[in-house]
Design a protein around this motif. Sequence first.
Motif, short mmCIF file in Angstrom:
data_model
loop_
_atom_site.label_atom_id
_atom_site.label_comp_id
_atom_site.label_asym_id
_atom_site.label_seq_id
_atom_site.Cartn_x
_atom_site.Cartn_y
_atom_site.Cartn_z
N ASP A 135 0.88 -1.14 0.04
CA ASP A 135 -0.05 0.00 0.01
C ASP A 135 0.83 1.39 -0.13
O ASP A 135 0.33 2.30 0.30
N LYS A 136 2.23 1.09 -0.35
CA LYS A 136 3.10 2.01 -0.59
C LYS A 136 3.52 2.96 0.77
O LYS A 136 3.72 3.86 0.92
N CYS A 137 3.54 2.18 2.05
CA CYS A 137 3.88 2.96 3.22
C CYS A 137 4.48 1.96 4.51
O CYS A 137 4.51 0.83 3.98
N VAL A 138 5.31 2.74 5.20
CA VAL A 138 6.00 2.15 6.21
C VAL A 138 4.92 2.45 7.56
O VAL A 138 4.56 3.63 7.49
N SER A 139 4.80 1.70 8.30
CA SER A 139 3.83 2.04 9.56
C SER A 139 4.83 1.52 10.61
O SER A 139 5.41 0.54 10.59
N TRP A 140 4.34 2.05 11.85
CA TRP A 140 4.92 1.60 13.12
C TRP A 140 3.85 1.62 14.06
O TRP A 140 3.19 2.65 14.01
N MET A 141 3.88 0.51 14.98
CA MET A 141 2.55 0.27 15.77
C MET A 141 3.20 -0.08 17.20
O MET A 141 4.26 -0.92 17.38
N CYS A 142 2.45 0.18 18.26
CA CYS A 142 2.97 -0.21 19.55
C CYS A 142 2.26 -1.56 19.91
O CYS A 142 1.12 -1.77 19.75
N THR A 143 3.19 -2.51 20.42
CA THR A 143 2.75 -4.07 20.65
C THR A 143 2.07 -3.81 22.10
O THR A 143 1.24 -4.94 22.30
N ARG A 144 2.38 -2.87 22.81
CA ARG A 144 1.75 -3.03 24.03
C ARG A 144 0.01 -2.61 23.95
O ARG A 144 -0.86 -3.27 24.46
N SER A 145 -0.14 -1.80 23.28
CA SER A 145 -1.54 -1.09 22.97
C SER A 145 -2.27 -1.78 21.49
O SER A 145 -3.55 -1.85 21.69
N GLY A 146 -1.27 -2.02 20.94
CA GLY A 146 -1.69 -2.48 19.61
C GLY A 146 -2.28 -1.28 18.76
O GLY A 146 -2.92 -1.51 17.33
N SER A 147 -2.20 -0.19 19.14
CA SER A 147 -2.33 1.02 18.26
C SER A 147 -1.21 1.57 17.19
O SER A 147 -0.05 1.23 17.44
N MET A 148 -1.70 2.43 16.26
CA MET A 148 -0.83 2.99 15.09
C MET A 148 -0.10 4.19 15.58
O MET A 148 -0.79 4.91 16.29
N LEU A 149 1.26 3.92 15.67
CA LEU A 149 2.14 4.93 15.95
C LEU A 149 2.06 6.28 15.01
O LEU A 149 2.13 7.41 15.27
N GLY A 150 2.45 5.73 13.76
CA GLY A 150 2.74 6.35 12.75
C GLY A 150 2.84 5.88 11.35
O GLY A 150 2.74 4.57 11.26
N ARG A 151 2.56 6.62 10.01
CA ARG A 151 2.69 5.94 8.91
C ARG A 151 3.24 6.97 7.92
O ARG A 151 2.94 8.38 7.81
N HIS A 152 3.83 6.58 7.00
CA HIS A 152 4.57 7.31 6.04
C HIS A 152 4.39 6.80 4.68
O HIS A 152 4.52 5.58 4.47
N TYR A 153 3.78 7.51 3.62
CA TYR A 153 3.57 7.01 2.29
C TYR A 153 4.79 7.27 1.19
O TYR A 153 5.48 8.40 1.33
N PHE A 154 5.00 6.54 0.21
CA PHE A 154 5.80 6.56 -0.47
C PHE A 154 5.21 6.68 -2.01
O PHE A 154 3.89 6.57 -2.13
N SER A 155 5.80 7.00 -2.98
CA SER A 155 5.32 7.16 -4.57
C SER A 155 5.21 5.55 -5.09
O SER A 155 4.55 5.54 -5.98
N SER A 156 5.64 4.62 -4.72
CA SER A 156 5.59 3.35 -5.12
C SER A 156 5.69 2.20 -4.10
O SER A 156 5.92 2.67 -2.95
N TRP A 157 5.44 0.93 -4.18
CA TRP A 157 5.40 0.05 -3.47
C TRP A 157 6.79 -0.03 -2.56
O TRP A 157 7.84 0.09 -2.97
N ALA A 158 6.51 -0.21 -1.18
CA ALA A 158 7.74 -0.45 -0.16
C ALA A 158 8.05 -1.77 -0.17
O ALA A 158 7.33 -2.77 0.28
N SER A 159 9.15 -2.29 -0.63
CA SER A 159 9.51 -3.70 -0.93
C SER A 159 10.17 -4.33 0.16
O SER A 159 10.15 -5.53 0.42
N CYS A 160 11.00 -3.68 0.90
CA CYS A 160 11.87 -4.17 2.07
C CYS A 160 12.28 -3.10 3.06
O CYS A 160 12.10 -1.86 2.82
#
Length: 242
Positions: A135-160
Motif C-alpha cells: 500500500d506504499k507505506c511504512v507503519s510503526w505500531m505499539c505492541t503494548r496497546s496495538g495502536s498505530m503510532l505513525g505512517r509514511h507513504y511513498f510514491s511506489s510499493w515499499a518492498s523491504c
Amino acid sequence: MAAEIHSRPQTSRPVLLNKIEGHQDAVNAAVLIPKEDGVITVSEDRTIRVWLKRDSGQYWPSIYHTVSSPCSCLSYHHESKRIFVGQDNGAVVEFLISEDFNKMTHVKIYPAHQNRVSAIIFSPESEWVVSTGHDKCVSWMCTRSGSMLGRHYFSSWASCLQYDKDTQHAFVGDYSGQITLLKLERQTYSTITTLKGHEGSIGALWWDPLQRLLFSGASDHSVIMWDIGGRKGRTLLLQGHQ
C-alpha cells in the motif's frame, strides 16, 4: 563515483545439509531458531509451521497453524518467543510460542496495511513493530496497546525494510529503486535522506549496526554498500550477478 568490484570464478560450492518439504505453495520466509535444531516458515498456503529436527535427522512440524490469508513475511524474537507474521490482506498477526515449541498462542492482530505486507521488524527495546507494504507505506505500531503510532507513504510499493533499534532509524527500499532513511518517533517522523543509486526495484536490504553500513540488492543485478556511518556519501558497487 562508486568503486566497482567484479566477480571472480568460484570453485567452492555450498553443501546441502537438509531439505524441508511439506508446504503446498511458495515459502515466503524462513528463520532459524537460535540454539535449537529448528526452523520457522510461513507460506502462501496460509500456514505457519515450526519444524524441529527429530532423531531420524529429518525435520517434522511441531506446530502447524493455518491463518485467514497467505503469509508474506515474518519476524521472530527468540528471547520472548514472540512471532509476528505479515499477511496478504495487510494485517500483522502476533503469536507467542511455548518454551517446548509445541504450542502457539494468538496474541493480537495489528491493522498495519491496506495491502500485502512486504517486511516486518519487531523492536523489543521500544515495543514497536515496524512494517512495510504494497500500500506504499511504512507503519510503526505499539505492541503494548496495538495502536498505530505513525505512517509514511511513498510514491511506489515499499518492498523491504531495515531498522536501527538504537537510533530508531528505518531504511525503506521501494520499487522505484530508491532507499529512504526515516527517523521514527511516537506519533511523528522525519525524512533524513533518500539514497539513489539503483536502476531497478530494491529487493533486499541489510543493515550492519556495528560498521554502520547498509547493503542493498536490486533488480538491476547489483549490490551497493552504503557507508552511512562515514557521512561522506561513500558507496561501493558490487557486480557479481547476471
